[in-house]
Design a protein around this motif. Structure first.
Motif, short mmCIF file in Angstrom:
data_model
loop_
_atom_site.label_atom_id
_atom_site.label_comp_id
_atom_site.label_asym_id
_atom_site.label_seq_id
_atom_site.Cartn_x
_atom_site.Cartn_y
_atom_site.Cartn_z
N ILE A 1 0.82 -1.23 0.00
CA ILE A 1 0.00 0.00 0.00
C ILE A 1 0.85 1.27 0.00
O ILE A 1 0.32 2.36 -0.21
N ALA A 2 2.16 1.13 0.20
CA ALA A 2 3.03 2.31 0.11
C ALA A 2 3.06 2.86 -1.31
O ALA A 2 3.53 3.98 -1.53
N GLY A 3 2.56 2.10 -2.28
CA GLY A 3 2.50 2.59 -3.65
C GLY A 3 1.34 3.53 -3.92
O GLY A 3 1.20 4.05 -5.02
N SER A 4 0.50 3.79 -2.90
CA SER A 4 -0.70 4.64 -3.09
C SER A 4 -0.34 6.10 -3.36
O SER A 4 0.78 6.54 -3.12
N ASP A 5 -1.34 6.86 -3.81
CA ASP A 5 -1.14 8.24 -4.27
C ASP A 5 -0.86 9.22 -3.12
O ASP A 5 -1.74 9.48 -2.29
N PRO A 6 0.33 9.81 -3.06
CA PRO A 6 0.66 10.76 -1.98
C PRO A 6 -0.26 11.98 -1.95
O PRO A 6 -0.50 12.53 -0.87
N THR A 7 -0.80 12.40 -3.10
CA THR A 7 -1.64 13.60 -3.13
C THR A 7 -2.95 13.39 -2.38
O THR A 7 -3.42 14.25 -1.64
N LEU A 8 -3.54 12.21 -2.53
CA LEU A 8 -4.74 11.89 -1.77
C LEU A 8 -4.40 11.71 -0.29
O LEU A 8 -5.06 12.25 0.60
N TRP A 9 -3.32 10.97 -0.02
CA TRP A 9 -3.02 10.59 1.37
C TRP A 9 -2.55 11.76 2.22
O TRP A 9 -2.80 11.80 3.42
N LYS A 10 -1.89 12.74 1.61
CA LYS A 10 -1.49 13.91 2.42
C LYS A 10 -2.73 14.62 2.95
O LYS A 10 -2.74 15.14 4.06
N GLN A 11 -3.83 14.61 2.15
CA GLN A 11 -5.08 15.25 2.60
C GLN A 11 -5.74 14.43 3.71
O GLN A 11 -6.26 14.99 4.67
N ILE A 12 -5.75 13.13 3.53
CA ILE A 12 -6.38 12.26 4.54
C ILE A 12 -5.65 12.40 5.88
O ILE A 12 -6.28 12.56 6.94
N ILE A 13 -4.32 12.35 5.83
CA ILE A 13 -3.53 12.39 7.06
C ILE A 13 -3.69 13.74 7.77
O ILE A 13 -3.91 13.79 8.99
N THR A 14 -3.62 14.83 7.03
CA THR A 14 -3.76 16.13 7.68
C THR A 14 -5.19 16.33 8.19
O THR A 14 -5.40 16.96 9.22
N ALA A 15 -6.18 15.76 7.48
CA ALA A 15 -7.57 15.89 7.92
C ALA A 15 -7.83 15.12 9.22
O ALA A 15 -8.75 15.43 9.96
N ASN A 16 -7.02 14.10 9.47
CA ASN A 16 -7.23 13.27 10.67
C ASN A 16 -6.03 13.36 11.61
O ASN A 16 -5.67 12.40 12.28
N SER A 17 -5.44 14.56 11.67
CA SER A 17 -4.14 14.67 12.34
C SER A 17 -4.20 14.28 13.82
O SER A 17 -3.29 13.63 14.33
N GLU A 18 -5.28 14.62 14.51
CA GLU A 18 -5.33 14.35 15.95
C GLU A 18 -5.27 12.84 16.23
O GLU A 18 -4.45 12.36 17.02
N ALA A 19 -6.14 12.07 15.56
CA ALA A 19 -6.17 10.63 15.78
C ALA A 19 -4.89 9.97 15.26
O ALA A 19 -4.38 9.01 15.86
N VAL A 20 -4.37 10.48 14.15
CA VAL A 20 -3.13 9.91 13.60
C VAL A 20 -1.96 10.16 14.56
O VAL A 20 -1.14 9.27 14.80
N LEU A 21 -1.92 11.37 15.13
CA LEU A 21 -0.84 11.67 16.09
C LEU A 21 -0.89 10.73 17.29
O LEU A 21 0.15 10.26 17.76
N ALA A 22 -2.10 10.43 17.76
CA ALA A 22 -2.23 9.52 18.90
C ALA A 22 -1.64 8.14 18.55
O ALA A 22 -0.95 7.52 19.36
#
Lengths: 355, 355
Positions: free
Chosen positions: B216-237
């Motif tokens: 799955i590391a081959g997935s699109d960074p442009t989509l994933w940068k948005q997902i990660i920043t949109a869920n930053s609080e839970a991702v940080l935990a």
């Protein structure tokens, strides 16, 4: 074969790897002697046709296939008791050398380490097979004072087992497996460890991605604790690299720096492309075709028969069963140039295809 | 269906997800209106039978299927312009609510978020399918002031698409996907990133394990940068949890504490067992049967035909091509109780089987 390897071959440790080597040697017509701390394992291996219990006859080659913690002692014993070439099939290559040094073994001309990349999910002689190593990489890792003739004998063993020799120094090998095997194992375990206590309603959202990432986390901790401690220096170097990147990533997420996150993710995309194509050749562009099918014996056969009738070669397959009902989603990975005709022909034959 | 959902349905954003929802609604006989910033996407989706370009008719339901960064604005616009129930299919559920609040939208009774777990590897309307969501989990994530009638309409959309609703609060959803999707994605990217600069002789030792972990590391960074920043609080935990475990692991490796390493690895084993069985039922014990086969179109079909003839259902398949030559090793995952008879029957039919 050049005929350098004439036997007898003494296999010390008749688990999965040792018994598989023994079976391959027997198939090549060599005399094989078997030894193990478990006499039951020797009886089982012998019963499978892997050779006879050690008669004390002088071997030409000793293959040491014992758990990582015992490698040094068994290699030393084999060098002392015989005039044979000695190899081992352990996952780490510098530790046995250090153990030999600590044991005061100075003359290592007859010792040549090696490491077949095969078979760690299963264990025991009953899981063994003469073809376990067919086409797999098998690292050949001679140290500096190894004799050329000893290296040649071990190389012939690798070829006889049907494997592909990959020449590396012991230290270089250990750095390589730290990167392509030990680090993925540890990170897979860390991700999987975060699932153990999760609420089932959270786990209900699990898809193919998390299943793939955590598959090898199911491996045996008893074997892996030995591998990791045996390769601690190279593993630490990889953990440091990841720790540094993880801290950086954490900072980017906390700062909502989407572009920096994307750059780290792009490093990962580049990494997936660096893994050699499965055939060892140039990577060809692949595409996925998704097909829904009832989860019944025979449906997959029917699907593959239709795919085969199109002359399309399937590079990889993933099956994602539906969580709620017995319908499977099958992902067929094929060459990108074949994908659209495959979609058309499968659709025409009545399959539910998602291009 | 209870017939609550009568249409018209307005789909805003005719990419993979939006067009697939539209196709499923059309198949159910509903009127569907399509809107996108790209008129070409609307034409393509319309050409596929997904509906007609937005006529301005009053919709009963608006489905917002735009990139994460635009969700809040599009949901607000839909609530302002219509009297319809509004849902979205974004990967993160608390961020749109925060954006709506920031935009001064107070009345959210008609808005109910949702998130289908499907389809992120592919994109665009051409990749869409009415059956994309079949049997997949689809999170239904109403906030506290959502009207029961609005929730019922969105639940009916999920059922109409053939998906399995999973009820979660928006925050709970975001914590769940941080754990089962976003963390695995990031860790896969970090491991893959460590391969990008590796010597090819090291990468030659790559096996199935590292391929699985990094897929799955081959997935699109442009989509994933948005997902990660949109869920930053839970991702940080989650990143904090992993950072803490990684530091601990590093200490254990440095101290050569094999038992502590084994305990961390055992946590991972427990985690892999916590992932629900693919059928959503109780996990059944599985076993792997390995078969060598020539890498030719048709051989897989022949193999699956033989397996199917035994009445054995294949739970999963992995194909590991040999690095050195065109012979593949196929791993068939079957119920443990079927494995030994399968091995015997395949062997009898001439397959090279590794039990």
């Amino acid at each position: 074969m050049s005929g350098l390897l004439q036997g007898p071959v003494l296999v010390v440790g008749t688990g999965l790897l040792g018994t598989s080597v023994a079976l391959a040697c027997r198939e090549a017509g060599l005399e094989v002697l078997l030894r193990d701390v478990s006499s039951e394992h020797v009886r089982t291996a012998s019963g499978l046709g892997a050779g006879v219990p050690d008669t004390g006859a002088a071997p030409q080659l000793v293959v040491v296939a014992v758990p990582p913690d015992h490698l040094g002692a068994e290699i030393a014993a084999a060098l002392a008791a015989t005039d044979a070439v000695v190899t081992d099939v352990g996952s780490v290559k510098s530790q046995p050398l250090a153990q030999l040094k600590a044991l005061g073994v100075d003359d290592l001309r007859r010792y040549v380490g090696s490491h077949p990349m095969a078979g760690s999910e299963r264990s025991g002689p009953l899981a063994a097979s003469a073809t376990l190593f067919e086409g797999r990489p098998w690292a050949l890792t001679p140290h500096q004072s190894a004799e050329a003739s000893a290296i040649a004998v071990v190389r012939e063993l690798i070829m006889l087992c049907g494997a592909v020799p990959v020449d590396l120094s012991p230290d270089d090998h250990d750095r390589a497996v730290a990167r392509v095997s030990h680090l993925p194992q540890l990170m897979s375990s860390l991700v999987a460890g975060r699932l153990a206590e999760a609420p089932s309603s959270h786990l209900a959202l699990s898809g193919q991605g998390v299943r793939d990432v955590t598959r090898i986390a199911g491996s045996d901790p008893t074997l892996w604790k030995q591998i990791i401690t045996a390769n601690s220096e190279a593993v630490l170097a990889m953990l440091d690299e990841v720790e540094e990147r993880l801290a950086r990533l954490r900072g980017f997420v906390a700062a909502a720096d989407a572009e920096a996150i994307a750059a780290l993710l792009a490093e990962g995309v580049a990494g997936t492309r660096a893994i050699p194509a499965k055939h060892g050749g140039v990577a060809r562009p692949m595409a996925s075709v998704f097909v829904s099918l009832p989860d019944q014996a025979g449906e997959l056969a029917r699907l593959f028969a239709h795919v085969g009738a199109q002359g399309v070669s399937i590079e990889d397959v993933h099956i994602d069963h539906d969580p709620g009902r017995p319908v499977g989603l099958v992902e067929l990975v094929v060459e990108a140039t074949s994908a659209s005709t495959l979609v058309a022909s499968l659709t025409a034959r009545g399959w539910v295809v998602h291009p």
